[in-house]
Design an enzyme around this catalytic site. Sequence first.
Site, PDB file in Angstrom:
ATOM      1  CB  THR A  38      -0.811   0.407   1.554  1.00 33.00           C
ATOM      2  OG1 THR A  38      -0.242   0.010   2.498  1.00 33.00           O
ATOM      3  CG2 THR A  38      -1.415  -1.481   1.156  1.00 33.00           C
ATOM      4  CB  THR A 136      -1.561  -0.189  18.738  1.00 33.13           C
ATOM      5  OG1 THR A 136      -1.107   1.096  19.153  1.00 33.13           O
ATOM      6  CG2 THR A 136      -2.707  -0.861  18.792  1.00 33.13           C
ATOM      7  CG  ASP A 137       0.271   2.094  23.585  1.00 32.59           C
ATOM      8  OD1 ASP A 137      -0.140   2.828  22.319  1.00 32.59           O
ATOM      9  OD2 ASP A 137       0.969   2.823  24.613  1.00 32.59           O
ATOM     10  CD  GLU A 138      -2.682   4.199  18.559  1.00 33.74           C
ATOM     11  OE1 GLU A 138      -3.536   5.247  18.405  1.00 33.74           O
ATOM     12  OE2 GLU A 138      -1.480   5.012  18.479  1.00 33.74           O
ATOM     13  CE1 TYR A 163      -3.598   1.148  13.683  1.00 31.99           C
ATOM     14  CE2 TYR A 163      -3.063   2.466  15.831  1.00 31.99           C
ATOM     15  CZ  TYR A 163      -2.734   1.648  15.030  1.00 31.99           C
ATOM     16  OH  TYR A 163      -1.854   0.889  15.434  1.00 31.99           O
ATOM     17  CE  LYS A 167      -2.813  -3.815  15.417  1.00 38.28           C
ATOM     18  NZ  LYS A 167      -2.175  -3.880  14.310  1.00 38.28           N
TER      19      LYS A 167
HETATM   20  P1  NAD Z   1       2.771   0.603   8.348  1.00 39.40           P
HETATM   21  O1  NAD Z   1       1.569   1.272   8.005  1.00 39.40           O
HETATM   22  O2  NAD Z   1       4.529   1.188   7.940  1.00 39.40           O
HETATM   23  O3  NAD Z   1       3.298  -0.217   8.005  1.00 39.40           O
HETATM   24  C1  NAD Z   1       1.987  -1.561   7.515  1.00 39.40           C
HETATM   25  C2  NAD Z   1       2.554  -2.449   6.708  1.00 39.40           C
HETATM   26  O4  NAD Z   1       0.953  -3.366   6.083  1.00 39.40           O
HETATM   27  C3  NAD Z   1       3.183  -1.922   5.209  1.00 39.40           C
HETATM   28  O5  NAD Z   1       4.039  -2.293   4.304  1.00 39.40           O
HETATM   29  C4  NAD Z   1       1.782  -2.175   3.843  1.00 39.40           C
HETATM   30  O6  NAD Z   1       2.219  -2.081   2.838  1.00 39.40           O
HETATM   31  C5  NAD Z   1       1.139  -3.415   4.706  1.00 39.40           C
HETATM   32  N1  NAD Z   1      -0.359  -3.573   4.337  1.00 39.40           N
HETATM   33  C6  NAD Z   1      -1.044  -2.902   4.804  1.00 39.40           C
HETATM   34  N2  NAD Z   1      -2.551  -3.489   4.207  1.00 39.40           N
HETATM   35  C7  NAD Z   1      -2.045  -4.363   3.985  1.00 39.40           C
HETATM   36  C8  NAD Z   1      -2.544  -5.615   3.872  1.00 39.40           C
HETATM   37  N3  NAD Z   1      -4.250  -5.977   3.220  1.00 39.40           N
HETATM   38  N4  NAD Z   1      -2.314  -6.827   3.025  1.00 39.40           N
HETATM   39  C9  NAD Z   1      -1.077  -6.774   3.119  1.00 39.40           C
HETATM   40  N5  NAD Z   1       0.111  -5.952   3.002  1.00 39.40           N
HETATM   41  C10 NAD Z   1      -0.726  -4.510   3.863  1.00 39.40           C
HETATM   42  O7  NAD Z   1       2.959   0.340  10.380  1.00 39.40           O
HETATM   43  P2  NAD Z   1       4.209   0.038  11.045  1.00 39.40           P
HETATM   44  O8  NAD Z   1       4.183   0.912  11.822  1.00 39.40           O
HETATM   45  O9  NAD Z   1       5.281  -0.735   9.905  1.00 39.40           O
HETATM   46  O10 NAD Z   1       3.241  -1.077  12.053  1.00 39.40           O
HETATM   47  C11 NAD Z   1       3.023  -2.166  12.170  1.00 39.40           C
HETATM   48  C12 NAD Z   1       2.209  -2.820  12.809  1.00 39.40           C
HETATM   49  O11 NAD Z   1       2.608  -2.810  14.205  1.00 39.40           O
HETATM   50  C13 NAD Z   1       0.911  -2.549  12.692  1.00 39.40           C
HETATM   51  O12 NAD Z   1       0.344  -4.341  13.585  1.00 39.40           O
HETATM   52  C14 NAD Z   1       0.629  -1.352  13.916  1.00 39.40           C
HETATM   53  O13 NAD Z   1      -1.102  -1.665  14.228  1.00 39.40           O
HETATM   54  C15 NAD Z   1       1.864  -2.359  14.862  1.00 39.40           C
HETATM   55  N6  NAD Z   1       2.063  -0.845  15.752  1.00 39.40           N
HETATM   56  C16 NAD Z   1       2.660   0.748  15.119  1.00 39.40           C
HETATM   57  C17 NAD Z   1       3.266   1.437  16.071  1.00 39.40           C
HETATM   58  C18 NAD Z   1       3.507   2.525  15.843  1.00 39.40           C
HETATM   59  O14 NAD Z   1       4.318   3.343  15.366  1.00 39.40           O
HETATM   60  N7  NAD Z   1       4.370   2.270  14.554  1.00 39.40           N
HETATM   61  C19 NAD Z   1       2.915   1.173  17.566  1.00 39.40           C
HETATM   62  C20 NAD Z   1       2.581  -0.058  17.847  1.00 39.40           C
HETATM   63  C21 NAD Z   1       2.061  -0.755  17.145  1.00 39.40           C
HETATM   64  P1  TYD Z   2       1.449   9.878  15.871  1.00 43.20           P
HETATM   65  O1  TYD Z   2       2.529  10.045  14.857  1.00 43.20           O
HETATM   66  O2  TYD Z   2      -0.406  10.027  14.176  1.00 43.20           O
HETATM   67  O3  TYD Z   2       1.082   8.871  16.143  1.00 43.20           O
HETATM   68  P2  TYD Z   2      -0.431   8.123  17.517  1.00 43.20           P
HETATM   69  O4  TYD Z   2      -1.384   8.498  16.908  1.00 43.20           O
HETATM   70  O5  TYD Z   2      -0.163   6.866  16.895  1.00 43.20           O
HETATM   71  O6  TYD Z   2      -0.045   8.278  18.151  1.00 43.20           O
HETATM   72  O7  TYD Z   2       1.189  11.083  16.670  1.00 43.20           O
HETATM   73  C1  TYD Z   2       1.601  11.075  18.069  1.00 43.20           C
HETATM   74  C2  TYD Z   2       1.288  11.960  18.773  1.00 43.20           C
HETATM   75  O8  TYD Z   2       1.538  13.405  17.804  1.00 43.20           O
HETATM   76  C3  TYD Z   2      -0.059  12.044  17.898  1.00 43.20           C
HETATM   77  O9  TYD Z   2      -1.097  12.493  19.917  1.00 43.20           O
HETATM   78  C4  TYD Z   2      -0.910  13.280  17.654  1.00 43.20           C
HETATM   79  C5  TYD Z   2       0.354  14.275  17.868  1.00 43.20           C
HETATM   80  N1  TYD Z   2       0.581  14.474  15.485  1.00 43.20           N
HETATM   81  C6  TYD Z   2       0.740  15.812  15.651  1.00 43.20           C
HETATM   82  O10 TYD Z   2       0.862  16.981  16.722  1.00 43.20           O
HETATM   83  N2  TYD Z   2       1.084  16.979  14.785  1.00 43.20           N
HETATM   84  C7  TYD Z   2       1.289  15.799  13.464  1.00 43.20           C
HETATM   85  O11 TYD Z   2       1.376  16.953  12.751  1.00 43.20           O
HETATM   86  C8  TYD Z   2       0.916  14.407  13.736  1.00 43.20           C
HETATM   87  C9  TYD Z   2       0.615  13.453  12.723  1.00 43.20           C
HETATM   88  C10 TYD Z   2       1.166  14.116  15.332  1.00 43.20           C
END
Ligand code: NAD
Ligand code: TYD
Length: 359
Positions: A38, A136-138, A163, A167
């Site tokens: 994606t 996620t912790d969310e 979101y 999850k």
């Molecule tokens: P990301 O958005 O960077 O990557 C998601 C990946 O999933 C992408 O490569 C995308 O192409 C793929 N994808 C999306 N839809 C798909 C589908 N239908 N089939 C196959 N592939 C698909 O996300 P991320 O930040 O790397 O997060 C990875 C995981 O960790 C997620 O499950 C997210 O909920 C969880 N997570 C993320 C964070 C964070 O801070 N980024 C924190 C806690 C948990």
């Molecule tokens: P984000 O990186 O989107 O992570 P999450 O919402 O999953 O925690 O956002 C982190 C924090 O930063 C969240 O409180 C929203 C805030 N934020 C801004 O203030 N400005 C921005 O442009 C973005 C993307 C996030």
Amino acid sequence: MRTYLVTGGAGFIGSNYIHYMFRKYGNEIRIINVDLLTYAGNLENLKCLEGNPGYTFVKADICDKEAISRIFAENNIDRVVHFAAESHVDRSIREPEVFVRTNVLGTAVMLNCAKEAWELPEGGFKPGKKFLHVSTDEVYGSLPDDDSAFFYEDTPYDPHSPYSASKAGADMLVKSYMDTYRFPANITNCSNNYGPYQFPEKLIPLIINNCLQGRKLPVYGDGKNVRDWLYVEDHAKAIDMVQEQGELFQTYNIGGHNEKQNIEIIHIIIETLQEMLPDDDPRKAHVTTDLITYVEDRKGHDRRYAIAPDKIKAVGWQPETMFKEGIRKTIEWFFRNEEWMKNVTSGDYQKYYDDMYGK
Ligand code: NAD
Ligand code: TYD
């Protein structure tokens, strides 16, 4: 040789995890990365693995039962590490359905295909098989400003955004498979990650990129929402430790004990860029607090996230990267990978950014 099926391996955390695993295990493991590519998936993240005989990429949708069951039929999968998801809260507010489809239905398909491939005719599952669902912790909702409250594994779920609700739905499905079938799984609920390869729609890479471009730094609401930041490599290590040293059927919270207000993060990034940019770099002059711009708050904006990582510490894990060090490493990576940033911020991203923040 152990074979991993990693979903979403072309995304931010998935690609860091794959790099970590090959660094740790070398040619002792095989990894099959299944990703739909994606807007958030980028094969450039894994370019250095091209030609590695232990690594295979398959472009497929996790909601496509036929494609996923074929991968299980053609490979003796030992471990599933399920990252694939729609992951950005702001996008989920604009377009919730795709989050339900990918995060809930996609997880159901992954669980079912693994279950069918791993179950034994006499009941139970082939020995040694393990499924790890990355969450996620969310899902726990929002904590008050009071900094003595934390999320624990038994904190009731109370998601607020589409979101986190999707999850939470996925987590419940995994739990139902463990409870109903004794399906060999774990769930990890992690705090906010940062580090290399993070798509610049999330706070930290967006702020670094905007600073370097001299663009405004959008702060939602009063800027005092708190997130618990974890360096992505520490997360990758935790996932591996949960699968190899953790107890099956358990949930583990993974957090950095690194709580900061968004506005503090922005100030730290500006200060760090000022320290790191050479004096003759023309960008240095415009990286200042003047770029900070307060904008309308996110709808349903969770106030504070904070994890008490006591349970995973008992497995032997603890965060190793302090924020000051992690943010320097991240900025260094962005300096070295300007082309990556240019590529991911062209096209679709530019349209998203203009719609979201105005030109
Ligand atoms: P990301 O958005 O960077 O990557 C998601 C990946 O999933 C992408 O490569 C995308 O192409 C793929 N994808 C999306 N839809 C798909 C589908 N239908 N089939 C196959 N592939 C698909 O996300 P991320 O930040 O790397 O997060 C990875 C995981 O960790 C997620 O499950 C997210 O909920 C969880 N997570 C993320 C964070 C964070 O801070 N980024 C924190 C806690 C948990
Ligand atoms: P984000 O990186 O989107 O992570 P999450 O919402 O999953 O925690 O956002 C982190 C924090 O930063 C969240 O409180 C929203 C805030 N934020 C801004 O203030 N400005 C921005 O442009 C973005 C993307 C996030």
